[in-house]
Design a protein around this motif. Structure first.
Motif, PDB file in Angstrom:
ATOM      1  N   UNK A 405     -25.402  40.775  -7.891  1.00  0.00           N
ATOM      2  CA  UNK A 405     -25.455  39.317  -7.965  1.00  0.00           C
ATOM      3  C   UNK A 405     -26.538  38.863  -8.940  1.00  0.00           C
ATOM      4  N   UNK A 406     -27.712  39.478  -8.857  1.00  0.00           N
ATOM      5  CA  UNK A 406     -28.806  39.109  -9.763  1.00  0.00           C
ATOM      6  C   UNK A 406     -28.431  39.397 -11.209  1.00  0.00           C
ATOM      7  N   UNK A 407     -27.804  40.557 -11.454  1.00  0.00           N
ATOM      8  CA  UNK A 407     -27.398  40.915 -12.808  1.00  0.00           C
ATOM      9  C   UNK A 407     -26.326  39.973 -13.327  1.00  0.00           C
ATOM     10  N   UNK A 408     -25.390  39.603 -12.449  1.00  0.00           N
ATOM     11  CA  UNK A 408     -24.311  38.714 -12.862  1.00  0.00           C
ATOM     12  C   UNK A 408     -24.849  37.337 -13.235  1.00  0.00           C
ATOM     13  N   UNK A 409     -25.822  36.845 -12.472  1.00  0.00           N
ATOM     14  CA  UNK A 409     -26.389  35.537 -12.768  1.00  0.00           C
ATOM     15  C   UNK A 409     -27.038  35.523 -14.148  1.00  0.00           C
ATOM     16  N   UNK A 411     -26.273  37.537 -16.655  1.00  0.00           N
ATOM     17  CA  UNK A 411     -25.195  37.656 -17.637  1.00  0.00           C
ATOM     18  C   UNK A 411     -24.484  36.316 -17.822  1.00  0.00           C
ATOM     19  N   UNK A 412     -24.231  35.625 -16.723  1.00  0.00           N
ATOM     20  CA  UNK A 412     -23.543  34.341 -16.795  1.00  0.00           C
ATOM     21  C   UNK A 412     -24.392  33.314 -17.547  1.00  0.00           C
ATOM     22  N   UNK A 413     -25.677  33.250 -17.234  1.00  0.00           N
ATOM     23  CA  UNK A 413     -26.573  32.314 -17.912  1.00  0.00           C
ATOM     24  C   UNK A 413     -26.624  32.598 -19.408  1.00  0.00           C
ATOM     25  N   UNK A 414     -26.614  33.877 -19.777  1.00  0.00           N
ATOM     26  CA  UNK A 414     -26.635  34.256 -21.181  1.00  0.00           C
ATOM     27  C   UNK A 414     -25.355  33.805 -21.887  1.00  0.00           C
ATOM     28  N   UNK A 415     -24.218  33.964 -21.220  1.00  0.00           N
ATOM     29  CA  UNK A 415     -22.939  33.538 -21.810  1.00  0.00           C
ATOM     30  C   UNK A 415     -22.908  32.024 -22.016  1.00  0.00           C
ATOM     31  N   UNK A 416     -23.439  31.285 -21.041  1.00  0.00           N
ATOM     32  CA  UNK A 416     -23.470  29.837 -21.182  1.00  0.00           C
ATOM     33  C   UNK A 416     -24.345  29.415 -22.362  1.00  0.00           C
ATOM     34  N   UNK A 417     -25.481  30.085 -22.529  1.00  0.00           N
ATOM     35  CA  UNK A 417     -26.362  29.754 -23.654  1.00  0.00           C
ATOM     36  C   UNK A 417     -25.671  30.024 -24.981  1.00  0.00           C
ATOM     37  N   UNK A 418     -24.949  31.148 -25.060  1.00  0.00           N
ATOM     38  CA  UNK A 418     -24.256  31.476 -26.305  1.00  0.00           C
ATOM     39  C   UNK A 418     -23.150  30.463 -26.594  1.00  0.00           C
ATOM     40  N   UNK A 419     -22.437  30.048 -25.556  1.00  0.00           N
ATOM     41  CA  UNK A 419     -21.380  29.048 -25.740  1.00  0.00           C
ATOM     42  C   UNK A 419     -21.968  27.723 -26.203  1.00  0.00           C
TER      43      UNK A 419
END
Length: 428
Positions: A405-409, A411-419
């Motif tokens: 869960x911590x790793x996914x959060x 990763x998700x935050x990083x994807x949002x920043x890139x978008x």
């Protein structure tokens, strides 16, 4: 297992699904207008994308739920919602003794400001998409074709065709859906959008959904899931995964093939139970391949439509192929073919939901790892830990789940920043 609903929020959530809730006079003004929305609660909407016919609230422990309040069976519920000084309390009446007892203080699921807004095309935003717990549910196309046949061959528990034009728009453009997604993202901090369709002649449901998916993934980076009949070309799910879809769910509802045929005549005729199971297994294998966005497959059943032993067999089969079970509780919705059926008994379903948690732990499946996804229409597998007699025996799996869960959060935050950076670059 704690058997007192006052100390076991998951058991309370299940009992409310099975028994429903009555609203005390204190929840209404003198003119009988409801105070629930005046206090910031959500309206009771029966949208096509789910069984959300009830009152959205948050129980102790942060468990979100959608409680039946309008169906016939709720009239006999021992649970009554009271309003005291602007706060809400569930009391249980007639539990083997006179009077009542306090069960839990609850919070109304907050109604976001965008619920009152119109799209740029003049439609209520809630007719395009609605929150189910904390995620956005969208049914973007016409009503399921099973409802259009004469005689109808819809699933007998289903209410999809009953509210069209009342709580839900018929056709929804990509621009309208994106407008509501952005409103929900800004106002409700959603992380996940779930698309749901019925059966359409010619297997067109994935063709319909792909333009919505592409636009949302490109412009928002949000997690996206689809819930459709099983496409006859299973390679289409490879294509969905490459597109960035994060979840594929298949509602076969019933694992007992004889009962499946009786309750779901359209699904039985067009696909058959085996095709549903083949799609679940195929998408479960996709989750084991490396690369690409996170992916999970779900097999969805409805507990209470078949014996509990059959539901447990379904859970064991779904998890054996690498998919995560979604287990709804049968709700005899007003106006459906099964509105006069009795809801299941809580005590009969406890073993089903206990097995849901145990099977997911034993198979080391990725449950409860995505950020800010609280589901009101079902008990999530991780919530079912409350039904296990010795949950500490799964401490290693729980540690692993928390790490994922911590790793996914991150990763998700990083994807949002890139978008966001990509969108900013496109604008400039």
């Amino acid at each position: 297992m704690e058997t007192d609903v006052r100390r076991n929020p998951a058991l309370l959530k299940l009992d409310l699904y099975c028994r429903g809730l009555r609203l005390d006079d204190s929840c209404f003004r003198a003119d009988q207008a409801s105070l629930l929305q005046a206090d910031g609660g959500r309206p009771i909407l029966r949208t096509r994308a789910g069984l959300g016919s009830g009152l959205e609230m948050v129980l102790p422990g942060g468990l979100w739920t959608n409680v039946p309040v309008t169906e016939k069976f709720t009239a006999a519920s021992p649970y009554v919602l009271h309003r005291e000084d602007g706060a809400y309390l569930i009391r249980r009446h007639g539990n083997g003794h006179a009077g009542s007892e306090d069960v839990a203080r609850v919070h109304l699921a907050p109604r976001p400001a965008w619920y009152a807004r119109l799209t740029s095309t003049g439609k209520p935003m809630t007719s395009i998409g609605t929150l189910q717990g904390t995620y956005l549910g969208v049914y973007p196309a016409r009503v399921c074709d099973y409802w259009k046949e004469k005689p109808r061959v819809n699933c007998h528990f289903c209410s999809v065709g009953l509210n069209l034009g009342v709580d839900d728009a018929n056709e929804k453009s990509v621009a309208e859906v994106l407008e509501v997604v952005n409103a929900a993202r800004a106002g409700s901090q959603i992380t996940y959008v779930d698309f749901n369709t019925g059966h359409y002649e010619g297997d067109t449901y994935l063709d319909i959904l792909e333009p919505y998916i592409r636009r949302i993934k490109q412009e928002t980076g949000l997690l996206v899931g689809v819930q459709t009949p099983p496409h006859h070309d299973l390679s289409r799910y490879d294509r969905l995964r490459a597109m960035g879809v994060n979840r594929a769910s298949f509602c076969f509802e019933i694992f007992d093939e004889t009962i499946f045929r009786k309750v779901c005549p359209g699904k039985d005729r067009e696909y058959g139970l085996k095709r549903y199971l083949d799609a679940v297994a195929y998408c479960g294998r996709l989750g084991r391949t490396r690369g690409g966005d996170p992916w999970v497959a779900n097999g969805e059943i409805i507990a209470g439509l078949e014996p509990p032993e059959s539901s447990i067999k379904a859970i064991d089969w779904i998890t054996s192929v690498g998919a995560v079970p979604t287990v709804c509780v049968f709700r005899p919705l007003a106006g459906t073919d099964m509105e006069d059926e009795a809801p299941p008994r809580t005590e009969d379903l406890v073993p089903v939901f206990r097995r849901l948690y145990e099977a997911c732990m034993e198979r080391r499946l990725p449950i409860g790892i995505a950020p800010n996804i609280h589901v009101s229409l079902v008990l999530l597998p991780e919530e079912c830990r409350w039904f296990v007699d010795r949950p500490r025996r799964y401490w290693r799996q729980e540690l692993r789940r928390r790490a994922l869960s911590a790793a996914f959060r991150l990763q998700y935050a990083s994807r949002l920043r890139r978008t966001k950076a990509r969108q900013a670059g496109a604008v400039s």
